[in-house]
Design a protein around this motif. Structure first.
Motif, PDB file in Angstrom:
ATOM      1  N   VAL A 111      -2.500   5.219   4.075  1.00  0.00           N
ATOM      2  CA  VAL A 111      -3.565   5.134   4.410  1.00  0.00           C
ATOM      3  C   VAL A 111      -4.867   5.949   4.840  1.00  0.00           C
ATOM      4  CG1 VAL A 111      -4.122   4.788   7.649  1.00  0.00           C
ATOM      5  CG2 VAL A 111      -1.810   3.600   6.560  1.00  0.00           C
ATOM      6  N   ASN A 122      -6.044   0.751   3.508  1.00  0.00           N
ATOM      7  CA  ASN A 122      -4.368   0.677   3.414  1.00  0.00           C
ATOM      8  C   ASN A 122      -5.044   1.050   1.733  1.00  0.00           C
ATOM      9  OD1 ASN A 122      -3.635   0.961   4.978  1.00  0.00           O
ATOM     10  ND2 ASN A 122      -3.449  -1.748   4.708  1.00  0.00           N
ATOM     11  N   PRO A 149       0.958  -0.985   0.003  1.00  0.00           N
ATOM     12  CA  PRO A 149       0.045   0.122  -0.006  1.00  0.00           C
ATOM     13  C   PRO A 149       1.512   1.794   0.341  1.00  0.00           C
ATOM     14  CG  PRO A 149       0.119  -0.798   2.372  1.00  0.00           C
ATOM     15  CD  PRO A 149       0.708  -1.973   1.148  1.00  0.00           C
TER      16      PRO A 149
END
Length: 105
Positions: free
Chosen positions: A10, A65, A7
């Motif tokens: 966030v 994510n 990822p």
């Protein structure tokens, strides 16, 4: 896909209700949800986004994510506080705001 391996950030995500053009089935339940996204106000093209739900926040926000199929196209536009529109076809189904950037592995 069961897990988002790398990822980029966030994000806080607010899924729109069906009455506002959101998904008729509600927020996705797949481990990793794939859709398209845009960065409002930027010259970035529509990008393929991957979203992995990690928890709920207050006020109906989801924490997730996020990654992209082509991370190098998204990375220059992604900063803390960046807004994204998550779309399915021409419909905006969610609004997201990046909360933290994650280090590249």
């Amino acid at each position: 896909m069961i897990e988002l391996k790398e990822p980029l950030a966030v994000a806080e995500i607010r899924w729109l209700p069906e009455s506002q053009g959101g998904r008729s089935s509600g927020p996705p339940t797949a481990p990793v949800y794939g859709a398209t996204a845009s960065f409002p106000g930027s010259d970035a093209a529509l990008l393929s986004i991957l979203v992995q739900y990690t928890g709920a926040l207050s006020d109906g926000l989801a924490l997730a994510n996020i990654g992209f199929l082509v991370p190098d196209l998204a990375r220059p536009h992604l900063h803390v506080g960046t807004e994204l529109l998550i779309t399915e076809g021409p419909m905006v189904v969610a609004h997201a705001v990046s909360r933290d950037l994650l280090p590249a592995e």
